[in-house]
Scaffold this active site. Structure first.
Site, PDB file in Angstrom:
ATOM      1  N   ASN A   9       0.874  -1.181   0.000  1.00 34.48           N
ATOM      2  CA  ASN A   9       0.000   0.000   0.000  1.00 34.48           C
ATOM      3  C   ASN A   9       0.908   1.227   0.000  1.00 34.48           C
ATOM      4  OD1 ASN A   9      -1.791   2.054   0.488  1.00 34.48           O
ATOM      5  ND2 ASN A   9      -2.354   1.381   2.568  1.00 34.48           N
ATOM      6  N   LYS A  11       0.149   4.207  -0.291  1.00 38.97           N
ATOM      7  CA  LYS A  11      -0.506   5.404   0.285  1.00 38.97           C
ATOM      8  C   LYS A  11      -0.246   6.601  -0.641  1.00 38.97           C
ATOM      9  CE  LYS A  11      -0.251   3.302   4.780  1.00 38.97           C
ATOM     10  NZ  LYS A  11      -0.310   3.436   6.220  1.00 38.97           N
ATOM     11  N   HIS A  94      -9.787   1.235   4.503  1.00 39.14           N
ATOM     12  CA  HIS A  94      -8.548   1.405   5.275  1.00 39.14           C
ATOM     13  C   HIS A  94      -8.827   2.361   6.446  1.00 39.14           C
ATOM     14  CE1 HIS A  94      -4.505   2.615   6.371  1.00 39.14           C
ATOM     15  NE2 HIS A  94      -4.077   1.529   5.739  1.00 39.14           N
ATOM     16  N   GLU A  96      -7.212   4.719   7.639  1.00 39.92           N
ATOM     17  CA  GLU A  96      -6.948   6.136   7.358  1.00 39.92           C
ATOM     18  C   GLU A  96      -8.137   6.758   6.637  1.00 39.92           C
ATOM     19  OE1 GLU A  96      -3.169   5.590   5.430  1.00 39.92           O
ATOM     20  OE2 GLU A  96      -2.273   5.071   7.362  1.00 39.92           O
ATOM     21  N   GLU A 165      -6.034  -5.076  10.361  1.00 37.39           N
ATOM     22  CA  GLU A 165      -5.042  -4.031  10.594  1.00 37.39           C
ATOM     23  C   GLU A 165      -5.356  -3.291  11.893  1.00 37.39           C
ATOM     24  OE1 GLU A 165      -2.831  -2.814   6.817  1.00 37.39           O
ATOM     25  OE2 GLU A 165      -4.527  -1.482   7.025  1.00 37.39           O
ATOM     26  N   GLY A 171       1.838   2.216  10.828  1.00 40.81           N
ATOM     27  CA  GLY A 171       2.788   3.320  10.719  1.00 40.81           C
ATOM     28  C   GLY A 171       3.454   3.690  12.030  1.00 40.81           C
ATOM     29  N   SER A 211       2.823  -2.212  10.412  1.00 43.29           N
ATOM     30  CA  SER A 211       4.265  -2.270  10.675  1.00 43.29           C
ATOM     31  C   SER A 211       4.894  -3.615  10.328  1.00 43.29           C
ATOM     32  CB  SER A 211       4.559  -1.883  12.130  1.00 43.29           C
ATOM     33  OG  SER A 211       4.150  -0.551  12.378  1.00 43.29           O
TER      34      SER A 211
HETATM   35  P1  PGA Z   1       2.321   0.247   7.747  1.00 43.33           P
HETATM   36  O1  PGA Z   1       0.888   0.483   7.087  1.00 43.33           O
HETATM   37  O2  PGA Z   1       2.878  -1.010   7.180  1.00 43.33           O
HETATM   38  O3  PGA Z   1       3.114   1.468   7.375  1.00 43.33           O
HETATM   39  O4  PGA Z   1       2.103   0.145   9.222  1.00 43.33           O
HETATM   40  C1  PGA Z   1       0.034  -0.597   6.836  1.00 43.33           C
HETATM   41  C2  PGA Z   1      -1.213  -0.090   6.189  1.00 43.33           C
HETATM   42  O5  PGA Z   1      -1.623   1.045   6.478  1.00 43.33           O
HETATM   43  O6  PGA Z   1      -1.826  -0.780   5.359  1.00 43.33           O
END
Ligand code: PGA
Length: 247
Positions: A9, A11, A94, A96, A165, A171, A211
Site C-alpha cells: 500500500n 498510500k 482502510h 486512514e 489491521e 505506521g 508495521s
Molecule cells: P504500515 O501500514 O505497514 O506502514 O504500518 C500498513 C497499512 O496502512 O496498510
C-alpha cells in the site's frame, strides 16, 4: 492450500514518474516469490504501473474507489474506471480513510459490493484502536466490521480478501505479536464460516497489516490463519523485495 498474498500500500507516495521504475524492480523480485503480489498505488500511477507489469505475475491495485459507477461525484474514481485499466484489487475501508474521510461500515459495504460486481477483488480492512483493544472489545468489533462489510455479498461467487489491521500498529513501528494477529485472523475466519460455509472460510485469504517489515514478515506469515500482509511503509522501500521473498 491458500496462496499467500502480499499487498503493498503505497498510500500517498511515489508519483507517476517514478512509479513504473519502482514497480519494475518489484516485478523482478516477484518472479522468485511463492506469494501473489499486488501493488496498490495512487490513482495517477495506475496506468504507468499497469503498463510496467504487463505480462508478469505482479498485480495492480487501487487504494480506494467510489461505490457509484458514474455521475456528479467530483474528484471520485469508480470501479468500472479501475477495471478499464486492468486493476485487479482495491483496498476498501482502510483505517486512514475511515478516520480522515468519513468512511463508515456502510460505505465500505457499498464499495465491496460494487467492486465485486465489476470484477475487482476488494481487500477489506478491519481493525481496532488501542482504546478498543484495552477495553477488550477487539474480537467483537472486528467480527461486526466484517459482517457489515460483507452484507449481501454472495459467498459462492465472490472473491474478497480481509485485512486485519490494528490501528495502533499502522505506521507506528509497533507490530502486533504473531499470537495477537493470529487470534483475530482466526476469529475473522470463523465469522466467514458462520456467514457462508467452512469451504469459503478455508479458501478466503486473511492478511495482517501494521508495521510489517522484512524482519517480522516470516514469523507473521507462518501463522496458520495469516495468509500474507498488507504492507504500508515497508512497501515503498527497495527492501520490500525481502518481504515479497519472505523466508
Ligand atoms: P504500515 O501500514 O505497514 O506502514 O504500518 C500498513 C497499512 O496502512 O496498510
Amino acid at each position: 492450500m491458500r496462496t499467500k498474498l502480499i499487498a503493498g500500500n503505497w498510500k500517498m507516495n511515489i508519483g507517476p514518474q517514478k512509479a513504473a521504475a519502482f514497480a519494475s524492480e518489484i516485478k523482478k523480485a516477484t518472479e522468485t516469490s511463492r506469494a501473489e503480489v499486488v501493488l496498490c498505488v495512487p490513482f495517477v500511477d495506475l496506468q504507468n504501473v499497469a503498463d510496467a507489469v504487463k505480462g508478469s505475475a505482479l498485480r495492480v491495485g487501487a487504494q480506494n474507489m467510489h461505490f457509484m459507477e458514474e455521475g456528479a461525484y467530483t474528484g471520485e474514481i469508480s470501479a468500472p474506471m479501475l477495471a478499464e485499466i486492468g486493476v485487479g484489487y482495491v483496498i476498501v475501508g482502510h483505517s486512514e480513510r475511515r478516520a480522515y474521510f468519513a468512511e463508515t461500515d456502510e460505505t465500505v459495504n457499498k464499495k465491496v459490493l460494487k467492486a465485486i460486481e465489476c470484477g475487482i477483488v476488494p481487500i477489506i480492512c478491519v481493525g481496532e484502536s488501542l482504546e478498543q483493544r484495552d477495553r477488550g472489545v477487539t474480537v467483537d468489533l472486528v467480527r461486526m466490521q466484517t459482517k457489515i462489510a460483507l452484507g449481501g455479498v454472495p459467498g459462492d461467487k465472490a472473491e474478497f480478501v480481509i485485512a486485519y489491521e490494528p490501528i495502533w500498529a499502522i505506521g507506528t513501528g509497533r507490530t502486533a505479536t504473531s499470537e495477537q494477529a493470529e487470534e483475530v485472523c482466526l476469529a475473522i475466519r470463523s465469522v466467514l464460516g458462520e456467514l457462508y460455509c467452512v469451504k469459503k472460510a478455508e479458501s478466503t485469504r486473511i492478511l495482517y497489516g501494521g508495521s510489517v517489515t522484512p524482519e517480522n514478515a516470516s514469523e507473521l506469515f507462518s501463522m496458520p490463519d495469516i495468509d500474507g500482509g498488507l504492507v504500508g511503509g515497508a512497501s515503498i522501500k527497495p527492501t520490500f523485495e525481502r518481504i515479497v521473498n519472505f523466508g
